[in-house]
Design an enzyme around this catalytic site. Sequence first.
Site, PDB file in Angstrom:
ATOM      1  N   LYS A   1     -83.054   1.029  -9.383  1.00 13.77           N
ATOM      2  CA  LYS A   1     -81.937   1.437  -8.513  1.00 13.77           C
ATOM      3  C   LYS A   1     -81.371   0.167  -7.864  1.00 13.77           C
ATOM      4  CE  LYS A   1     -80.637   2.440  -4.614  1.00 13.77           C
ATOM      5  NZ  LYS A   1     -79.398   1.746  -4.171  1.00 13.77           N
TER       6      LYS A   1
ATOM      7  N   GLU B   1     -91.171  -5.993  -0.521  1.00 12.41           N
ATOM      8  CA  GLU B   1     -90.749  -7.372  -0.234  1.00 12.41           C
ATOM      9  C   GLU B   1     -89.595  -7.233   0.752  1.00 12.41           C
ATOM     10  OE1 GLU B   1     -92.104 -10.095  -1.460  1.00 12.41           O
ATOM     11  OE2 GLU B   1     -93.309  -9.242  -3.070  1.00 12.41           O
TER      12      GLU B   1
ATOM     13  N   GLU C   1     -83.088 -10.915  11.723  1.00  9.40           N
ATOM     14  CA  GLU C   1     -82.600 -11.482  10.473  1.00  9.40           C
ATOM     15  C   GLU C   1     -81.086 -11.286  10.391  1.00  9.40           C
ATOM     16  OE1 GLU C   1     -83.564  -9.430   6.771  1.00  9.40           O
ATOM     17  OE2 GLU C   1     -84.039 -11.379   5.886  1.00  9.40           O
TER      18      GLU C   1
HETATM   19  P1  NAD Z   1     -81.472  -2.752   2.267  1.00 10.01           P
HETATM   20  O1  NAD Z   1     -82.836  -2.483   2.751  1.00 10.01           O
HETATM   21  O2  NAD Z   1     -80.329  -2.267   3.041  1.00 10.01           O
HETATM   22  O3  NAD Z   1     -81.288  -2.144   0.806  1.00 10.01           O
HETATM   23  C1  NAD Z   1     -82.168  -2.454  -0.245  1.00 10.01           C
HETATM   24  C2  NAD Z   1     -82.125  -1.344  -1.272  1.00 10.01           C
HETATM   25  O4  NAD Z   1     -82.639  -0.157  -0.674  1.00 10.01           O
HETATM   26  C3  NAD Z   1     -80.729  -1.005  -1.766  1.00 10.01           C
HETATM   27  O5  NAD Z   1     -80.770  -0.727  -3.137  1.00 10.01           O
HETATM   28  C4  NAD Z   1     -80.402   0.250  -0.971  1.00 10.01           C
HETATM   29  O6  NAD Z   1     -79.464   1.086  -1.593  1.00 10.01           O
HETATM   30  C5  NAD Z   1     -81.750   0.919  -0.896  1.00 10.01           C
HETATM   31  N1  NAD Z   1     -81.895   1.904   0.189  1.00 10.01           N
HETATM   32  C6  NAD Z   1     -81.244   1.929   1.384  1.00 10.01           C
HETATM   33  N2  NAD Z   1     -81.625   3.019   2.089  1.00 10.01           N
HETATM   34  C7  NAD Z   1     -82.551   3.670   1.353  1.00 10.01           C
HETATM   35  C8  NAD Z   1     -83.311   4.861   1.544  1.00 10.01           C
HETATM   36  N3  NAD Z   1     -83.212   5.586   2.657  1.00 10.01           N
HETATM   37  N4  NAD Z   1     -84.154   5.233   0.561  1.00 10.01           N
HETATM   38  C9  NAD Z   1     -84.296   4.504  -0.556  1.00 10.01           C
HETATM   39  N5  NAD Z   1     -83.576   3.381  -0.804  1.00 10.01           N
HETATM   40  C10 NAD Z   1     -82.725   2.964   0.141  1.00 10.01           C
HETATM   41  O7  NAD Z   1     -81.422  -4.332   2.015  1.00 10.01           O
HETATM   42  P2  NAD Z   1     -80.191  -5.179   1.503  1.00 10.01           P
HETATM   43  O8  NAD Z   1     -79.206  -5.274   2.591  1.00 10.01           O
HETATM   44  O9  NAD Z   1     -79.755  -4.678   0.154  1.00 10.01           O
HETATM   45  O10 NAD Z   1     -80.879  -6.576   1.239  1.00 10.01           O
HETATM   46  C11 NAD Z   1     -81.094  -7.490   2.219  1.00 10.01           C
HETATM   47  C12 NAD Z   1     -82.539  -7.456   2.664  1.00 10.01           C
HETATM   48  O11 NAD Z   1     -83.388  -7.737   1.553  1.00 10.01           O
HETATM   49  C13 NAD Z   1     -82.866  -8.510   3.685  1.00 10.01           C
HETATM   50  O12 NAD Z   1     -83.632  -7.955   4.716  1.00 10.01           O
HETATM   51  C14 NAD Z   1     -83.686  -9.525   2.892  1.00 10.01           C
HETATM   52  O13 NAD Z   1     -84.549 -10.305   3.672  1.00 10.01           O
HETATM   53  C15 NAD Z   1     -84.382  -8.669   1.939  1.00 10.01           C
HETATM   54  N6  NAD Z   1     -84.857  -9.439   0.785  1.00 10.01           N
HETATM   55  C16 NAD Z   1     -86.194  -9.684   0.678  1.00 10.01           C
HETATM   56  C17 NAD Z   1     -86.688 -10.425  -0.388  1.00 10.01           C
HETATM   57  C18 NAD Z   1     -88.157 -10.678  -0.528  1.00 10.01           C
HETATM   58  O14 NAD Z   1     -88.594 -10.996  -1.631  1.00 10.01           O
HETATM   59  N7  NAD Z   1     -88.963 -10.541   0.511  1.00 10.01           N
HETATM   60  C19 NAD Z   1     -85.816 -10.921  -1.357  1.00 10.01           C
HETATM   61  C20 NAD Z   1     -84.446 -10.656  -1.210  1.00 10.01           C
HETATM   62  C21 NAD Z   1     -83.992  -9.894  -0.143  1.00 10.01           C
END
Ligand code: NAD
Length: 497
Positions: free
Chosen positions: A191, A267, A401
């Site tokens: 997804k 992650e 963040e």
């Molecule tokens: P996000 O948490 O908003 O979304 C991540 C994914 O989760 C998306 O595909 C989103 O559609 C999905 N999602 C959102 N709500 C959901 C729900 N209720 N149920 C299931 N899935 C859901 O994060 P983002 O804005 O896409 O990405 C940025 C974040 O990712 C930052 O916090 C960043 O630090 C983190 N990140 C972490 C790593 C790592 O390896 N630790 C790497 C890259 C990014």
Amino acid sequence: MTTLTRSDWEQRAQQLKIEGRAFINGEYTDAVSKETFECLSPVDGRLLGKVASCDSADAQRAVENARATFESGAWSRLAPAKRKAVMIRFAGLLKQHAEELALLETLDMGKPISDSLNIDVPGAANALSWSGEAIDKIYDEVAATPHNQLGLVTREAVGVVGAIVPWNFPLMMACWKLGPALSTGNSVILKPSEKSPLTAIRIAALAVEAGIPAGVLNVLPGYGHTVGKALALHNDVDTLVFTGSTKIAKQLLIYSGESNMKRVWLEAGGKSPNIVFADAPDLHAAAKAAASAIAFNQGEVCTAGSRLLVERSIKDTFLPLVIEALKEWKPGNPLDPSTTVGALVDTQQMNTVLSYIQSGHSEGAKLVTGGKQILQETGGTYVEPTIFDGVSNAMKIAQEEIFGPVLSVIAFDTAAEAIKIANDTPYGLAAAVWTADISKAHLTAKALRAGSVWVNQYDGGDMTAPFGGFKQSGNGRDKSLHAFDKYTELKSTWIKL
Ligand code: NAD
């Protein structure tokens, strides 16, 4: 390497065929509801196309297919050496389509085309081939049994894996999951983020072309609260792997508890400290690294070095070097191969970043460079790399963040104080230390509560080293052989002889 110019990329963008449908059981398909959402480019606001907005009905279809394919053994019971060959072909197809994938990535999420081409696509391909290459070289165990017993400790694929990924490195984050998940024989439902679904959709066809049987890799674009939630709550998803924010990571743990207790590997976010001691071996190198740590990928990096901790005695000489180094990182058109900073992923993210900049002002931090939205005339979402000096670690810009190019500079006097400030965050993803004193480097590295620590560099590592977080930055690890733990169950078979 490519010699394509900005106008070449623009021309290719005009001709690009963009697929926006879901991919289930080896075929592109509309969402069951026929719903779509618009995919806009942050480069200039252009409409890239309509993308299937999947929901629980699509999740149900995909999970049923993934389960049936897993049970069929077409992939799960294939000899590891054969899966390896297919994974290497899959990686090869990513490289063969590197320019197309890089262009999709840049148009979709705004990162510079040179980064998409030289970092994201090769990094993604490498994750697939590295995991594939490993799979016929990993052996199971025989336990230390009494003479009349044989104890086998074996690893088995978990079954159906849901992989929910973010938008900052869309293809690479997907492939960090797909590499070990597919190599170990699982069926996967990927997804992608609703903000950047295009490369994930595209590579599904490449997987089938490489020889991965239909139903093994399914891609469901759509929103988190619809299809993401449906996967996370589904009783027939065995394991959920996630990269994204800490807020959603916590929610996924709840969904798991509310459903089948699926394994959840996370992650999540970061607020990484970059500690520069007065005895750093090369302050110019440290300054260049501090600038790239916050400006690379527009600061939309989970390991961004967003807190620069500088020993007070050198701050007045060091900070001007960082400001100077940051001049190399000027936002421009992402399709121009010389651009180093592109557009933020969308207007919502840009407004978030701008509101943090406002918060820095109102909490009394001192803006020393950047701080504004620019290039509005393009229709894209560009923010200047920004530095705040005089930040206290209690301020919002030091605790939360931002996920944008905003650096907080915090002064310290002693190593103990630096470590205390560095660890004073809910996160624990990464940290860096700059010092010429090897004992100080090791002692500081040991004291830092972070999954990755870099010494005299920022952001080192490759597929051979695990990547992931302490504390609220997550659990489990991507990359390296340790990543295989997420995608396999251990079985003990105890045989009486
Ligand atoms: P996000 O948490 O908003 O979304 C991540 C994914 O989760 C998306 O595909 C989103 O559609 C999905 N999602 C959102 N709500 C959901 C729900 N209720 N149920 C299931 N899935 C859901 O994060 P983002 O804005 O896409 O990405 C940025 C974040 O990712 C930052 O916090 C960043 O630090 C983190 N990140 C972490 C790593 C790592 O390896 N630790 C790497 C890259 C990014």
